[in-house]
Design an enzyme around this catalytic site. Structure first.
Site, PDB file in Angstrom:
ATOM      1  N   HIS A   1     -32.345  47.579  40.190  1.00 17.22           N
ATOM      2  CA  HIS A   1     -32.040  48.955  40.587  1.00 17.22           C
ATOM      3  C   HIS A   1     -32.735  49.259  41.913  1.00 17.22           C
ATOM      4  O   HIS A   1     -33.385  48.382  42.505  1.00 17.22           O
ATOM      5  CB  HIS A   1     -32.384  49.950  39.486  1.00 17.22           C
ATOM      6  CG  HIS A   1     -33.832  50.019  39.106  1.00 17.22           C
ATOM      7  ND1 HIS A   1     -34.784  50.558  39.937  1.00 17.22           N
ATOM      8  CD2 HIS A   1     -34.498  49.612  37.991  1.00 17.22           C
ATOM      9  CE1 HIS A   1     -35.970  50.500  39.345  1.00 17.22           C
ATOM     10  NE2 HIS A   1     -35.824  49.914  38.170  1.00 17.22           N
TER      11      HIS A   1
ATOM     12  N   HIS B   1     -36.334  48.078  42.786  1.00 15.83           N
ATOM     13  CA  HIS B   1     -36.529  46.674  43.183  1.00 15.83           C
ATOM     14  C   HIS B   1     -36.107  46.470  44.633  1.00 15.83           C
ATOM     15  O   HIS B   1     -36.763  45.755  45.392  1.00 15.83           O
ATOM     16  CB  HIS B   1     -35.725  45.740  42.266  1.00 15.83           C
ATOM     17  CG  HIS B   1     -36.030  45.927  40.813  1.00 15.83           C
ATOM     18  ND1 HIS B   1     -35.080  46.337  39.910  1.00 15.83           N
ATOM     19  CD2 HIS B   1     -37.187  45.808  40.123  1.00 15.83           C
ATOM     20  CE1 HIS B   1     -35.647  46.437  38.711  1.00 15.83           C
ATOM     21  NE2 HIS B   1     -36.921  46.128  38.819  1.00 15.83           N
TER      22      HIS B   1
ATOM     23  N   CYS C   1     -48.282  46.459  24.773  1.00  9.66           N
ATOM     24  CA  CYS C   1     -46.932  46.959  25.085  1.00  9.66           C
ATOM     25  C   CYS C   1     -46.021  45.785  25.408  1.00  9.66           C
ATOM     26  O   CYS C   1     -46.248  45.071  26.383  1.00  9.66           O
ATOM     27  CB  CYS C   1     -46.943  47.917  26.277  1.00  9.66           C
ATOM     28  SG  CYS C   1     -45.247  48.332  26.791  1.00  9.66           S
TER      29      CYS C   1
ATOM     30  N   CYS D   1     -44.386  46.078  29.021  1.00 10.66           N
ATOM     31  CA  CYS D   1     -45.315  45.772  30.121  1.00 10.66           C
ATOM     32  C   CYS D   1     -45.824  44.340  30.017  1.00 10.66           C
ATOM     33  O   CYS D   1     -46.354  43.806  30.973  1.00 10.66           O
ATOM     34  CB  CYS D   1     -46.560  46.649  30.093  1.00 10.66           C
ATOM     35  SG  CYS D   1     -46.344  48.384  30.417  1.00 10.66           S
TER      36      CYS D   1
ATOM     37  N   CYS E   1     -47.080  53.730  25.014  1.00  9.77           N
ATOM     38  CA  CYS E   1     -47.266  53.233  26.376  1.00  9.77           C
ATOM     39  C   CYS E   1     -46.970  54.373  27.352  1.00  9.77           C
ATOM     40  O   CYS E   1     -45.889  54.958  27.294  1.00  9.77           O
ATOM     41  CB  CYS E   1     -46.323  52.057  26.637  1.00  9.77           C
ATOM     42  SG  CYS E   1     -46.268  51.608  28.381  1.00  9.77           S
TER      43      CYS E   1
ATOM     44  N   HIS F   1     -43.735  53.193  29.514  1.00 14.58           N
ATOM     45  CA  HIS F   1     -42.433  53.028  28.859  1.00 14.58           C
ATOM     46  C   HIS F   1     -42.163  54.026  27.740  1.00 14.58           C
ATOM     47  O   HIS F   1     -41.057  54.096  27.216  1.00 14.58           O
ATOM     48  CB  HIS F   1     -42.288  51.596  28.332  1.00 14.58           C
ATOM     49  CG  HIS F   1     -42.263  50.582  29.428  1.00 14.58           C
ATOM     50  ND1 HIS F   1     -43.369  49.843  29.790  1.00 14.58           N
ATOM     51  CD2 HIS F   1     -41.279  50.240  30.286  1.00 14.58           C
ATOM     52  CE1 HIS F   1     -43.057  49.060  30.799  1.00 14.58           C
ATOM     53  NE2 HIS F   1     -41.803  49.278  31.129  1.00 14.58           N
TER      54      HIS F   1
ATOM     55  N   LYS G   1     -40.191  58.633  37.199  1.00 13.63           N
ATOM     56  CA  LYS G   1     -40.099  57.298  37.769  1.00 13.63           C
ATOM     57  C   LYS G   1     -38.721  56.720  37.462  1.00 13.63           C
ATOM     58  O   LYS G   1     -38.277  56.744  36.309  1.00 13.63           O
ATOM     59  CB  LYS G   1     -41.162  56.382  37.156  1.00 13.63           C
ATOM     60  CG  LYS G   1     -41.089  54.981  37.723  1.00 13.63           C
ATOM     61  CD  LYS G   1     -41.908  53.960  36.946  1.00 13.63           C
ATOM     62  CE  LYS G   1     -41.696  52.578  37.557  1.00 13.63           C
ATOM     63  NZ  LYS G   1     -42.056  51.477  36.704  1.00 13.63           N
TER      64      LYS G   1
ATOM     65  N   LYS H   1     -35.605  51.241  34.402  1.00 16.57           N
ATOM     66  CA  LYS H   1     -34.524  50.818  33.514  1.00 16.57           C
ATOM     67  C   LYS H   1     -34.775  51.305  32.099  1.00 16.57           C
ATOM     68  O   LYS H   1     -33.848  51.621  31.375  1.00 16.57           O
ATOM     69  CB  LYS H   1     -34.325  49.304  33.583  1.00 16.57           C
ATOM     70  CG  LYS H   1     -35.576  48.519  33.357  1.00 16.57           C
ATOM     71  CD  LYS H   1     -35.535  47.171  34.060  1.00 16.57           C
ATOM     72  CE  LYS H   1     -36.939  46.579  34.112  1.00 16.57           C
ATOM     73  NZ  LYS H   1     -37.115  45.573  35.100  1.00 16.57           N
TER      74      LYS H   1
HETATM   75  O1  ME8 Z   1     -43.526  44.240  36.772  1.00 16.88           O
HETATM   76  N1  ME8 Z   1     -40.112  52.878  42.425  1.00 16.88           N
HETATM   77  O2  ME8 Z   1     -41.437  43.315  37.099  1.00 16.88           O
HETATM   78  P1  ME8 Z   1     -40.473  44.584  37.145  1.00 16.88           P
HETATM   79  C1  ME8 Z   1     -40.622  51.951  43.238  1.00 16.88           C
HETATM   80  N2  ME8 Z   1     -42.351  40.943  36.574  1.00 16.88           N
HETATM   81  N3  ME8 Z   1     -40.693  50.630  42.930  1.00 16.88           N
HETATM   82  C2  ME8 Z   1     -40.218  50.263  41.744  1.00 16.88           C
HETATM   83  C3  ME8 Z   1     -39.659  51.182  40.834  1.00 16.88           C
HETATM   84  C4  ME8 Z   1     -39.623  52.555  41.225  1.00 16.88           C
HETATM   85  N4  ME8 Z   1     -39.104  53.516  40.464  1.00 16.88           N
HETATM   86  N5  ME8 Z   1     -39.268  50.504  39.741  1.00 16.88           N
HETATM   87  C5  ME8 Z   1     -39.566  49.204  39.958  1.00 16.88           C
HETATM   88  C6  ME8 Z   1     -42.771  43.275  36.876  1.00 16.88           C
HETATM   89  N6  ME8 Z   1     -40.139  49.044  41.158  1.00 16.88           N
HETATM   90  C7  ME8 Z   1     -43.353  41.885  36.850  1.00 16.88           C
HETATM   91  C8  ME8 Z   1     -44.006  41.610  38.187  1.00 16.88           C
HETATM   92  S1  ME8 Z   1     -45.310  40.007  39.909  1.00 16.88           S
HETATM   93  C9  ME8 Z   1     -46.220  38.602  39.794  1.00 16.88           C
HETATM   94  C10 ME8 Z   1     -44.660  40.262  38.315  1.00 16.88           C
HETATM   95  C11 ME8 Z   1     -40.581  47.790  41.778  1.00 16.88           C
HETATM   96  O3  ME8 Z   1     -39.090  44.054  37.105  1.00 16.88           O
HETATM   97  C12 ME8 Z   1     -42.070  47.836  42.099  1.00 16.88           C
HETATM   98  O4  ME8 Z   1     -42.357  46.880  43.083  1.00 16.88           O
HETATM   99  O5  ME8 Z   1     -40.883  45.578  36.128  1.00 16.88           O
HETATM  100  C13 ME8 Z   1     -42.681  47.409  40.795  1.00 16.88           C
HETATM  101  O6  ME8 Z   1     -44.022  46.965  40.971  1.00 16.88           O
HETATM  102  C14 ME8 Z   1     -41.741  46.290  40.398  1.00 16.88           C
HETATM  103  O7  ME8 Z   1     -40.433  46.742  40.830  1.00 16.88           O
HETATM  104  C15 ME8 Z   1     -41.762  46.024  38.908  1.00 16.88           C
HETATM  105  O8  ME8 Z   1     -40.710  45.158  38.607  1.00 16.88           O
END
Ligand code: ME8
Length: 503
Positions: free
Chosen positions: A17, A20, A125, A128, A143, A146, A295, A298
């Site tokens: 989304h 990302h 969680c 997370c 959490c 979430h 925020k 998903k």
């Molecule tokens: O946490 N606003 O993956 P994830 C801004 N796999 N950035 C956002 C956002 C929002 N509303 N939503 C998501 C993970 N992001 C782990 C990470 S790294 C070694 C492992 C972005 O799919 C933001 O960069 O939940 C957030 O930190 C990341 O997506 C979380 O992606």
């Protein structure tokens, strides 16, 4: 000199989304800026495919974790060219080469005496993939991110001696006050550390979807150990010919959202210290994109589909909007109405119109040739030192600030057009020299802002540079100097305009 920048690797439990896309575009702007400075850049992004968040999502959808991972990893991979991310590699943690290197690294941590077997008991969680400390638990044992009930877990696990890294981490934060940017996040990370570090689970016995612990194959690594290591393992197989770890490590900058601060600012440096590997130079922690006051996520279901926005307005408009609307580092609301308003007033009117009328006037009054005249000194104070100013801001990943400074110049050029009224000068043959100066200065000012906007809006700026008849090294940062180029070339009109009006 090389610049190595990363994004988080995204969970493949759902489709990408705008959140990302946001982190990835932020890192991309920095990667492109450093390339403009003539530096070798390695820009890494990818997907985090193991662990409970993915295993649970697969179960819900009635497919295997691998099937779900393949399906969604391809969606993330497809997002990258669509948002014009210039990543040099896309890592998937299910790649056997990554898994092998995770095992090698963690074996070193084990051999160095930082691992022991213990009993874990506490709140967890599954979304997370995080064991929550007291201060991270919301009302009713839920959490806070979430808003789902936490699981009470009790299991025999391998533990990582995080507590023994308390003093070295405190020292790191005392010595390097820009390790975490911006300042507010540095303070958060430091108080987390000074608040006291407990040892953490390093493996899970209940889950099989992960990287096997080499000294105990009944366990897989807790997903964060496997995930964080992507930044390091990718260099040994994803950075071109051979293993380039020696050359590219330590990483210059990890970019991420504030939800994963603790993992990167506390656990990650401790893991590296435990294996005797150098620490990354900086982390930049950005805020959340908010939709309807919450925020965008998903799990909450309030997401904007970046593909829909790009289909309608183009990729550059999306790239611009996200960093103009939401100050990089802070939380900020995004909305379709806000997007449309900035598209009209800033992209179409301020920049698009400046470009269209500058080129159109040169075509109309001078047959397209930029006059051989000196640049107007009246604009020099606005442009002197601009390349250095922008580079300094981007060295601290201040993407929104830098964009604001560039936009001040876009607006200055529009005021200059109004002040000079070239259409009036064109009516008076005695003003021909003055008109030459004005047209040449506008063309050059437009060129300079376009060089600086290039990392933000690569397609639009390349198109405009072609219309300005600029070639070769014209996008190098050194070219962002007012009064040094542009004369004598033959420019062309922009048709359609850079940002067509939407009906
Ligand atoms: O946490 N606003 O993956 P994830 C801004 N796999 N950035 C956002 C956002 C929002 N509303 N939503 C998501 C993970 N992001 C782990 C990470 S790294 C070694 C492992 C972005 O799919 C933001 O960069 O939940 C957030 O930190 C990341 O997506 C979380 O992606």
């Amino acid at each position: 000199m090389a610049f190595y920048v990363t994004t988080p690797i995204y969970y493949v439990n759902a489709a990408p989304h705008l959140g990302h896309a946001y982190s990835t575009i932020g890192a991309d702007i920095l990667a492109r800026h450093h390339r403009q400075r003539g530096e070798e850049v390695f820009f890494l992004t990818g997907t985090d495919e193991h662990g409970e968040p993915v295993a649970l999502a697969a179960e819900r959808e009635g497919v295997t974790p691998k099937e779900l991972a393949d399906r969604n990893a391809h969606r993330f991979e497809a997002l990258m060219p669509r948002i014009n991310a210039s990543n040099d590699f896309f890592i998937r943690t299910s790649d056997p080469r990554h898994k092998q290197r995770v095992q090698d690294f963690m074996q070193r941590v084990y051999d160095n005496g930082h691992v022991y077997k213990g009993l874990y008991e506490g709140w967890y969680c599954p979304r997370c993939a995080d064991f929550k400390s007291e201060s991270e638990i919301a009302e009713g044992n839920t959490c806070p991110i979430h808003r789902i009930p936490l699981d009470h877990e009790q299991e025999e696990n391998w533990f990582f001696r995080l507590s023994t890294f308390q003093a070295p981490l405190e020292q790191l934060y005392a010595q390097q006050d820009d390790f975490v940017l911006p300042r507010q996040r540095f303070n958060e990370a430091r108080s987390f550390i000074t608040g006291g570090l407990n040892d953490i689970s390093l493996s899970r016995a209940k889950i099989s979807w992960g990287v096997d612990v080499p000294w105990d194959p009944e366990h897989v690594f807790y997903v964060w150990f496997d995930a964080l290591l992507n930044y390091y393992t990718a260099l040994s197989f994803g950075a071109g010919d051979g293993d380039r770890t020696e050359e590219l490590w330590p990483c210059d900058l990890h970019v991420m959202g504030k939800d994963i601060l603790k993992f990167h600012a506390v656990i990650w440096p401790a893991m590296l210290l435990a294996a005797g590997v150098a620490l990354p130079r900086h982390l930049f922690i950005h805020g959340y994109l908010l939709l309807d006051g919450e925020k965008m996520s998903k799990s909450l279901g309030n997401v904007l589909d970046p593909f829909e926005v790009m289909d309608r307005y183009g990729t550059d408009a999306l790239r611009y909007y996200c960093f103009r609307e939401v100050s990089f580092g802070q939380d900020g609301a995004v909305s379709t109405a806000g997007f449309e308003s900035r598209y009209e007033t800033e992209l179409a009117n301020d920049y698009g119109n400046l470009a269209s009328r500058t080129l159109a006037m040169i075509v109309r009054y001078r047959d397209g040739q930029v006059p051989f005249a000196d640049a107007d000194p009246a604009l020099a104070p606005d442009f002197d030192g601009i390349a250095e100013e922008i580079s300094e801001l981007l060295d601290r990943a201040e993407i929104t600030q830098a964009l604001e400074r560039i936009w001040q110049r876009v607006r200055r050029l529009n005021r200059y057009v109004e002040e000079q009224a070239p259409w009036q000068l064109a009516k008076d043959p005695a003003q021909a020299d003055r008109l030459d100066t004005v047209l040449r200065s506008l063309a050059d000012g437009l060129r300079v802002v376009t060089v600086l906007l290039h990392p933000y809006m690569p397609e639009t700026t390349e198109r405009l540079m072609r219309a300005l008849a600029q070639e070769g090294d014209s996008l190098h940062i050194a070219a962002a100097r007012y009064g040094v180029a542009t004369v004598g070339v033959t420019v062309s009109r922009l048709d359609p305009p850079l940002f067509p009006k939407q009906t």
